[in-house]
Design a protein around this motif. Structure first.
Motif, PDB file in Angstrom:
ATOM      1  N   ARG A   1       7.168 -12.895  -4.681  1.00  0.00           N
ATOM      2  CA  ARG A   1       6.137 -13.788  -4.168  1.00  0.00           C
ATOM      3  C   ARG A   1       5.626 -13.307  -2.816  1.00  0.00           C
ATOM      4  N   GLU A   2       6.548 -12.852  -1.976  1.00  0.00           N
ATOM      5  CA  GLU A   2       6.174 -12.407  -0.632  1.00  0.00           C
ATOM      6  C   GLU A   2       5.268 -11.183  -0.690  1.00  0.00           C
ATOM      7  N   GLU A   3       5.585 -10.259  -1.578  1.00  0.00           N
ATOM      8  CA  GLU A   3       4.759  -9.057  -1.716  1.00  0.00           C
ATOM      9  C   GLU A   3       3.353  -9.408  -2.202  1.00  0.00           C
ATOM     10  N   VAL A   4       3.281 -10.245  -3.225  1.00  0.00           N
ATOM     11  CA  VAL A   4       1.979 -10.614  -3.778  1.00  0.00           C
ATOM     12  C   VAL A   4       1.152 -11.354  -2.730  1.00  0.00           C
ATOM     13  N   HIS A   5       1.784 -12.243  -2.012  1.00  0.00           N
ATOM     14  CA  HIS A   5       1.078 -12.997  -0.967  1.00  0.00           C
ATOM     15  C   HIS A   5       0.486 -12.056   0.071  1.00  0.00           C
ATOM     16  N   GLU A   6       1.268 -11.076   0.499  1.00  0.00           N
ATOM     17  CA  GLU A   6       0.782 -10.145   1.517  1.00  0.00           C
ATOM     18  C   GLU A   6      -0.325  -9.253   0.971  1.00  0.00           C
ATOM     19  N   MET A   7      -0.223  -8.854  -0.273  1.00  0.00           N
ATOM     20  CA  MET A   7      -1.257  -8.018  -0.882  1.00  0.00           C
ATOM     21  C   MET A   7      -2.591  -8.763  -0.949  1.00  0.00           C
ATOM     22  N   VAL A   8      -2.530 -10.017  -1.349  1.00  0.00           N
ATOM     23  CA  VAL A   8      -3.746 -10.817  -1.428  1.00  0.00           C
ATOM     24  C   VAL A   8      -4.306 -11.058  -0.030  1.00  0.00           C
ATOM     25  N   HIS A   9      -3.423 -11.342   0.909  1.00  0.00           N
ATOM     26  CA  HIS A   9      -3.837 -11.580   2.298  1.00  0.00           C
ATOM     27  C   HIS A   9      -4.573 -10.370   2.870  1.00  0.00           C
ATOM     28  N   ILE A  10      -4.046  -9.188   2.622  1.00  0.00           N
ATOM     29  CA  ILE A  10      -4.670  -7.955   3.137  1.00  0.00           C
ATOM     30  C   ILE A  10      -6.041  -7.740   2.499  1.00  0.00           C
ATOM     31  N   ALA A  11      -6.117  -7.903   1.182  1.00  0.00           N
ATOM     32  CA  ALA A  11      -7.396  -7.693   0.489  1.00  0.00           C
ATOM     33  C   ALA A  11      -8.435  -8.713   0.944  1.00  0.00           C
ATOM     34  N   HIS A  12      -8.045  -9.968   1.016  1.00  0.00           N
ATOM     35  CA  HIS A  12      -8.982 -10.997   1.478  1.00  0.00           C
ATOM     36  C   HIS A  12      -9.401 -10.736   2.916  1.00  0.00           C
ATOM     37  N   GLY A  13      -8.497 -10.194   3.708  1.00  0.00           N
ATOM     38  CA  GLY A  13      -8.831  -9.854   5.092  1.00  0.00           C
ATOM     39  C   GLY A  13      -9.910  -8.799   5.192  1.00  0.00           C
ATOM     40  N   GLU A  14     -10.019  -7.980   4.146  1.00  0.00           N
ATOM     41  CA  GLU A  14     -11.070  -6.958   4.084  1.00  0.00           C
ATOM     42  C   GLU A  14     -12.326  -7.499   3.411  1.00  0.00           C
TER      43      GLU A  14
END
Length: 291
Positions: free
Chosen positions: A136-149
């Motif tokens: 869950r933590e990995e997926v959350h961070e991946m989405v956070h990074i992409a949305h940040g871009e």
């Protein structure tokens, strides 16, 4: 006609290895044009691709306008090394490398980011998904990074754990979503995530000889039950056939997907409006951010 919300222009629906080999030396435009012509012949004017590792979908984006097609692509999918996904993209070992791949995709003209968070259905163990899902933590961070871009996120995900983690992380669409349950469907309904169930990737395998129908039918039946629940709970849902996958042709694969929805839910104006809404959400969300 509805749009195709999940396709792989690099694949041919017949033989993956042979389809890939056409692009071994350089991207084969003839193969791309053949697939675009199949969409054109069916009056399909919107195609969202799942990406590939050799630049085919990137080139396809440059050709699509000739066929009157609004084509969206992540250029390549992103997976964690050691997990499923190399078939369609590039891998990372840590979040710094992942963030670099997100920027690379964006620089290459990606309209959105595609992530791979689980494996495939395990046809030898009903209800199981191959490999180990990302945390869950990995997926959350991946989405956070992409949305940040400023990039929307398309997530290849199966299983209860995987889909719930993806929804909690805020992915913009879940692709496939096999082997989920009512709780997960309620989570989808309460979210802004669009579900693209790609029913015919399994339905079309029946009677083809690759798998016994007694293995496939429980998967098909569960998918039908879940679609009925999704319709009942008003999950945002869109048509996508996984065109290019084995036994799923470009162009007609979408028609087969629509027929599956009609068989399960009935062909009503309400059902059509439901799918139109899901597709509009895809079109409005999965587009390249303005510079």
């Amino acid at each position: 006609m509805f749009g195709e919300c999940h396709a792989h222009i690099i694949m041919d629906g017949i033989n993956y290895k042979e389809a890939i080999s056409l692009h071994k030396e350089a991207v084969n435009e003839e193969a791309i044009r053949r697939n675009f012509k199949a969409y054109q012949e069916q009056g399909i004017t919107f195609v969202r691709d799942g990406g590939d590792a050799v630049g085919v979908s990137r080139r396809a984006k440059m050709l699509a306008e000739e066929y009157g097609i609004d084509y969206r692509t992540p250029v390549f999918a992103i997976h964690k090394n050691g997990h499923y996904g190399s078939i369609v993209g590039k891998g990372f070992d840590n979040m710094k490398e992942y963030a670099a791949l997100v920027r690379e995709a964006k620089e290459q003209g990606a309209d959105f980011i595609k992530i791979m968070t689980t494996g495939l259905l395990d046809f030898h163990n009903h209800g199981k998904v191959t490999g180990t899902p990302l945390s869950r933590e990995e997926v959350h961070e991946m989405v956070h990074i992409a949305h940040g871009e400023g990039m929307a996120v398309m997530s290849h995900t199966n299983g209860v754990y995987g889909v719930q983690a993806a929804v909690e992380a805020g992915v913009d669409s879940v692709e496939h979503g096999n082997y989920i349950d009512e709780e997960t469907i309620r989570m989808l309904a309460d979210s802004n995530t669009v579900w693209v169930p790609t029913l015919v990737t399994i339905r079309n395998l029946r009677n083809c000889g690759r798998y016994e129908d007694q293995v496939l039918q429980p998967i098909v039946s569960l998918a039908e039950e879940n679609l009925q629940l999704a319709y009942q709970y008003k999950v945002k849902t869109a048509l996508g056939s996984d065109a290019g996958a084995y036994m799923v042709p470009h162009g007609t694969g979408l028609l087969e997907e629509y027929r599956a929805f009609c068989e399960i839910l009935g062909e009503t104006e309400q059902m059509k409006d439901w799918l139109r809404d899901g597709e509009k959400r895809i079109q409005d969300t999965f587009k390249r951010p303005e510079s």
